[in-house]
Design a protein around this motif. Structure first.
Motif, PDB file in Angstrom:
ATOM      1  N   GLY A  29      29.355  12.529 -13.579  1.00  0.00           N
ATOM      2  CA  GLY A  29      30.695  13.096 -13.650  1.00  0.00           C
ATOM      3  C   GLY A  29      31.539  12.832 -12.423  1.00  0.00           C
ATOM      4  O   GLY A  29      32.767  12.837 -12.491  1.00  0.00           O
ATOM      5  N   ALA A  30      30.865  12.617 -11.274  1.00  0.00           N
ATOM      6  CA  ALA A  30      31.622  12.467 -10.032  1.00  0.00           C
ATOM      7  C   ALA A  30      30.773  11.771  -8.976  1.00  0.00           C
ATOM      8  O   ALA A  30      29.546  11.693  -9.083  1.00  0.00           O
ATOM      9  N   ILE A  31      31.464  11.275  -7.973  1.00  0.00           N
ATOM     10  CA  ILE A  31      30.845  10.714  -6.769  1.00  0.00           C
ATOM     11  C   ILE A  31      31.344  11.532  -5.592  1.00  0.00           C
ATOM     12  O   ILE A  31      32.555  11.762  -5.454  1.00  0.00           O
ATOM     13  N   ILE A  32      30.428  11.993  -4.758  1.00  0.00           N
ATOM     14  CA  ILE A  32      30.817  12.609  -3.481  1.00  0.00           C
ATOM     15  C   ILE A  32      30.400  11.656  -2.370  1.00  0.00           C
ATOM     16  O   ILE A  32      29.206  11.391  -2.188  1.00  0.00           O
ATOM     17  N   LEU A  35      33.347  22.554  -1.428  1.00  0.00           N
ATOM     18  CA  LEU A  35      32.849  21.549  -2.365  1.00  0.00           C
ATOM     19  C   LEU A  35      32.481  22.181  -3.703  1.00  0.00           C
ATOM     20  O   LEU A  35      32.714  21.592  -4.761  1.00  0.00           O
ATOM     21  N   LEU A  36      31.900  23.384  -3.657  1.00  0.00           N
ATOM     22  CA  LEU A  36      31.564  24.080  -4.893  1.00  0.00           C
ATOM     23  C   LEU A  36      32.820  24.346  -5.733  1.00  0.00           C
ATOM     24  O   LEU A  36      32.864  24.068  -6.932  1.00  0.00           O
ATOM     25  N   LEU A  37      33.861  24.876  -5.093  1.00  0.00           N
ATOM     26  CA  LEU A  37      35.097  25.158  -5.809  1.00  0.00           C
ATOM     27  C   LEU A  37      35.751  23.877  -6.309  1.00  0.00           C
ATOM     28  O   LEU A  37      36.357  23.851  -7.398  1.00  0.00           O
ATOM     29  N   ALA A  38      35.635  22.790  -5.532  1.00  0.00           N
ATOM     30  CA  ALA A  38      36.186  21.504  -5.964  1.00  0.00           C
ATOM     31  C   ALA A  38      35.492  21.023  -7.233  1.00  0.00           C
ATOM     32  O   ALA A  38      36.135  20.555  -8.181  1.00  0.00           O
ATOM     33  N   LEU A  39      34.159  21.120  -7.264  1.00  0.00           N
ATOM     34  CA  LEU A  39      33.409  20.714  -8.448  1.00  0.00           C
ATOM     35  C   LEU A  39      33.780  21.583  -9.649  1.00  0.00           C
ATOM     36  O   LEU A  39      33.947  21.090 -10.767  1.00  0.00           O
ATOM     37  N   LYS A  40      33.916  22.892  -9.405  1.00  0.00           N
ATOM     38  CA  LYS A  40      34.307  23.803 -10.487  1.00  0.00           C
ATOM     39  C   LYS A  40      35.690  23.440 -11.029  1.00  0.00           C
ATOM     40  O   LYS A  40      35.922  23.429 -12.239  1.00  0.00           O
ATOM     41  N   ALA A  41      36.615  23.149 -10.111  1.00  0.00           N
ATOM     42  CA  ALA A  41      37.982  22.823 -10.532  1.00  0.00           C
ATOM     43  C   ALA A  41      38.032  21.537 -11.344  1.00  0.00           C
ATOM     44  O   ALA A  41      38.908  21.368 -12.200  1.00  0.00           O
ATOM     45  N   LEU A  42      37.085  20.624 -11.092  1.00  0.00           N
ATOM     46  CA  LEU A  42      37.036  19.363 -11.834  1.00  0.00           C
ATOM     47  C   LEU A  42      36.192  19.465 -13.093  1.00  0.00           C
ATOM     48  O   LEU A  42      36.018  18.477 -13.813  1.00  0.00           O
ATOM     49  N   GLY A  43      35.634  20.659 -13.355  1.00  0.00           N
ATOM     50  CA  GLY A  43      34.836  20.854 -14.561  1.00  0.00           C
ATOM     51  C   GLY A  43      33.454  20.261 -14.483  1.00  0.00           C
ATOM     52  O   GLY A  43      32.821  19.991 -15.509  1.00  0.00           O
ATOM     53  N   ILE A  44      32.929  20.048 -13.255  1.00  0.00           N
ATOM     54  CA  ILE A  44      31.589  19.491 -13.074  1.00  0.00           C
ATOM     55  C   ILE A  44      30.583  20.631 -13.060  1.00  0.00           C
ATOM     56  O   ILE A  44      30.711  21.578 -12.276  1.00  0.00           O
ATOM     57  N   GLY A  45      29.577  20.554 -13.933  1.00  0.00           N
ATOM     58  CA  GLY A  45      28.612  21.639 -14.018  1.00  0.00           C
ATOM     59  C   GLY A  45      27.324  21.216 -14.694  1.00  0.00           C
ATOM     60  O   GLY A  45      26.928  20.041 -14.636  1.00  0.00           O
ATOM     61  N   PRO A  46      26.649  22.149 -15.352  1.00  0.00           N
ATOM     62  CA  PRO A  46      25.352  21.871 -15.984  1.00  0.00           C
ATOM     63  C   PRO A  46      25.411  20.690 -16.940  1.00  0.00           C
ATOM     64  O   PRO A  46      26.389  20.504 -17.676  1.00  0.00           O
ATOM     65  N   GLY A  47      24.347  19.881 -16.892  1.00  0.00           N
ATOM     66  CA  GLY A  47      24.264  18.706 -17.753  1.00  0.00           C
ATOM     67  C   GLY A  47      24.900  17.469 -17.167  1.00  0.00           C
ATOM     68  O   GLY A  47      24.792  16.382 -17.751  1.00  0.00           O
ATOM     69  N   GLN A  48      25.559  17.612 -16.016  1.00  0.00           N
ATOM     70  CA  GLN A  48      26.215  16.461 -15.396  1.00  0.00           C
ATOM     71  C   GLN A  48      25.526  16.080 -14.088  1.00  0.00           C
ATOM     72  O   GLN A  48      24.834  16.897 -13.458  1.00  0.00           O
ATOM     73  N   GLU A  49      25.724  14.850 -13.704  1.00  0.00           N
ATOM     74  CA  GLU A  49      25.161  14.328 -12.463  1.00  0.00           C
ATOM     75  C   GLU A  49      26.283  14.007 -11.478  1.00  0.00           C
ATOM     76  O   GLU A  49      27.381  13.611 -11.889  1.00  0.00           O
ATOM     77  N   VAL A  50      25.989  14.187 -10.213  1.00  0.00           N
ATOM     78  CA  VAL A  50      26.931  13.846  -9.153  1.00  0.00           C
ATOM     79  C   VAL A  50      26.203  12.946  -8.161  1.00  0.00           C
ATOM     80  O   VAL A  50      25.163  13.331  -7.612  1.00  0.00           O
ATOM     81  N   ILE A  51      26.728  11.759  -7.937  1.00  0.00           N
ATOM     82  CA  ILE A  51      26.107  10.820  -6.996  1.00  0.00           C
ATOM     83  C   ILE A  51      26.522  11.199  -5.582  1.00  0.00           C
ATOM     84  O   ILE A  51      27.700  11.438  -5.301  1.00  0.00           O
ATOM     85  N   ALA A  52      25.528  11.276  -4.695  1.00  0.00           N
ATOM     86  CA  ALA A  52      25.776  11.705  -3.321  1.00  0.00           C
ATOM     87  C   ALA A  52      24.869  10.948  -2.361  1.00  0.00           C
ATOM     88  O   ALA A  52      23.892  10.313  -2.770  1.00  0.00           O
ATOM     89  N   SER A  53      25.193  11.046  -1.090  1.00  0.00           N
ATOM     90  CA  SER A  53      24.402  10.399  -0.048  1.00  0.00           C
ATOM     91  C   SER A  53      23.216  11.274   0.346  1.00  0.00           C
ATOM     92  O   SER A  53      23.368  12.487   0.505  1.00  0.00           O
TER      93      SER A  53
END
Length: 384
Positions: free
Chosen positions: A126-129, A64-82
């Motif tokens: 930036g993303a939804i997991i 999941l970490l590498l997936a987020l990195k590959a999508l450019g998700i990082g500092p300053g962004q939010e990811v919605i999760a359960s």
């Protein structure tokens, strides 16, 4: 009825001579690190799902970490999760430098509730997991519509759900990226290891750059613009995974037989939430056998039941604690009462032993023991 002398473990991998032979052959080969067997496992896994590419990694968290990195998700962004999942999901968000934003879940399926997800979207999202909790597919059509409407990336956490189907399609086919895990007690178990899948070649190239440098790049001082995590899978792990993948249908069928035995004995256990399969769900292959106690049971009475089971030499466990109540997320301002559906489910879920080596007598003993334990805590018949 008396229990078997042996402790009844929560999980027990389905390993046969096929897996032993695959590992032995690999150990006798000149290469056991990341190599041709890992590549063969990646190709076979992608073919099984009907996706274009698969990238093998050491764990679901790293995947999941590498997936987020590959999508450019990082500092300053939010990811919605359960908030109702294993903590490793949101650990990956934190490790990527992004902020985990929780949304509440559906009471029956335990999956993210689409309406609750949409409420949590901000300009920083930036993303939804979304996960397939305990093997039950999430409402992927609605989640995909939300992601498209807000131009967000959708990641699929399928670490608990290999073989389950939504609208006839295998889970792992619905996210821009999907992640599977192969640690115990999952149906396909290599001890550790995971697989990240996608149809986007650019995303996959980024995944591979973040994962590891190739052996033929070892002497280069200029290769690559990314410092990789050196997060490859060994051929030893891949050999075991490839053998298990070839037997996956058989493994899942054995687990479904165990589920049927449980369901038969559970029918006389009044006051628990009945097993649920959503209207668009074609098939569920459960990660573990979960008992959902009714609302007259409290969190403390659930914990007492788990203790009683362990005293009877039955390896039971709490499925998960709400993630926002764990220290690093508590520090972000989350408090008990923020997500009432999550708490209602998480406070009353008991995970029972679930693997293909259980006998009918053991299952009968487990169910009788949890029934007796529920009486001992004085909760009586419960309301859903």
């Amino acid at each position: 009825m008396e229990a078997d002398e042996a402790f009844i473990s929560l999980s027990d991998p389905d390993v046969t001579s096929a897996e032993l032979a695959a590992v032995e052959a690999l150990l006798c080969s000149p290469r056991i690190s990341n190599g041709p067997v890992t590549e063969a496992f990646e190709q076979a896994f992608a073919a099984y799902l009907g996706r274009n590419y698969a990238v093998a990694v050491p764990s679901g968290t790293l995947g999941l970490l590498l997936a987020l990195k590959a999508l450019g998700i990082g500092p300053g962004q939010e990811v919605i999760a359960s908030p109702y999942s294993m903590r490793e999901t949101v650990h990956a968000i934190r490790l990527a430098g992004a902020r985990a934003v929780f949304a509440d879940i559906d009471y029956w399926s335990g999956a993210l509730a689409p309406a609750k997800v949409e409420e949590r979207i901000t300009p920083s999202t930036g993303a939804i997991i979304a996960g397939n909790p305990n093997g039950h597919p999430a409402p992927w059509s609605e989640l995909r519509a939300i992601a498209q409407r807000h131009q967000l990336r959708l990641l699929e956490d399928s670490t608990e759900a290999i073989g389950s189907r939504y609208k006839g399609e295998l889970v792992g086919r619905f996210g821009d990226i999907a992640v599977f895990d192969f640690a115990q007690p999952l149906a396909l178990s290599c001890g550790e290891g995971a697989m990240v899948v996608s149809d986007d070649i650019e995303v996959v190239l980024d995944l591979r750059r973040h994962r590891t440098h190739r052996l033929d790049e070892r002497s280069s001082v200029v290769v690559g613009s990314v410092a990789p995590y050196q997060a490859g899978m060994s051929d030893l792990t891949a050999a075991l995974g490839l053998a298990q993948l070839k037997r996956l249908d058989d493994i899942l069928e054995r687990r479904r037989l165990i589920e049927q035995l449980y369901n038969t004995h559970m029918q006389s256990f009044e006051g628990i939430k009945p097993p649920y399969i959503g209207p668009d769900v074609t098939e569920v292959n459960w990660f573990i056998y979960l008992v959902h106690l009714g609302t007259r049971f409290s969190r403390s009475s659930r914990d007492a039941i788990v203790d009683d089971l362990r005293l009877a030499q039955i390896d039971a466990a709490v499925y998960c604690h709400p993630l926002y109540l764990q220290r690093q997320y508590f520090d972000l301002g989350y408090r008990r009462g923020d997500f009432l559906v999550t708490e209602k489910i998480a406070d009353r879920a008991v995970a029972l032993p679930f693997h293909s080596h259980l006998t009918s007598n053991q299952i009968e003993f487990i169910v009788e023991t949890i029934k007796d334990a529920s009486i001992n805590v004085g909760a009586g018949a419960a309301i859903y």
